[in-house]
Design a protein around this motif. Structure first.
Motif, PDB file in Angstrom:
ATOM      1  N   ARG A 117      -3.355   5.906  -1.075  1.00  0.00           N
ATOM      2  CA  ARG A 117      -4.668   5.255  -1.174  1.00  0.00           C
ATOM      3  C   ARG A 117      -4.692   4.135  -2.194  1.00  0.00           C
ATOM      4  N   SER A 118      -3.555   3.844  -2.811  1.00  0.00           N
ATOM      5  CA  SER A 118      -3.526   2.756  -3.795  1.00  0.00           C
ATOM      6  C   SER A 118      -2.821   1.540  -3.194  1.00  0.00           C
ATOM      7  N   THR A 150       0.843  -1.191   0.000  1.00  0.00           N
ATOM      8  CA  THR A 150       0.000   0.000   0.000  1.00  0.00           C
ATOM      9  C   THR A 150       0.877   1.240   0.000  1.00  0.00           C
TER      10      THR A 150
END
Length: 123
Positions: free
Chosen positions: A46-47, A43
């Motif tokens: 936010r991806s 991670t």
């Protein structure tokens, strides 16, 4: 030694070991999460990205766990075959921790060779 991967044989295996957090990383949300014994979720912001490997070891894995993954390869060397165990990563990624462990962890040679030196000579 080759192992079956689906319907093909592979002589290359990739085992990932997640190193323990260091310094300022402690207490923060980890960037890598182990999904299962073959899958990591990475991670960034936010991806996230999911990656699969031949094996995944967590930060709590000890030298015996690491050695269990490479025992067959190391033992083939003693049987006269060529083999390589390669630790790869950027500075601070945990290569030394993976190869040497913490403190006075037993070496791979000590785990592989019987204490009485009775390993058979190559034929």
């Amino acid at each position: 030694e080759p192992h079956k991967e689906g319907s093909r044989m592979s002589a290359i295996r990739i085992i990932v070991r997640v190193r323990p957090p260091m310094g300022a990383e402690r207490g923060q949300e980890p960037a890598v999460r182990i999904e299962d014994e073959r899958t990591l979720v990475i991670t960034r912001g936010r991806s996230s990205h999911t990656a699969s490997f031949d094996g995944v070891l967590g930060s709590d894995a000890g030298q015996a766990d690491v050695f269990a993954c490479v025992r067959d390869t190391a033992s083939k060397v003693l049987d006269g075959f060529n083999a390589t165990i390669f630790a790869y990563g950027q500075t601070g990624s945990g290569k030394t921790h993976t190869m040497q462990g913490v403190g006075r962890a037993p070496s791979g040679a000590n785990m592989l060779l019987p204490a009485d030196g009775s390993h058979a000579e190559p034929g």
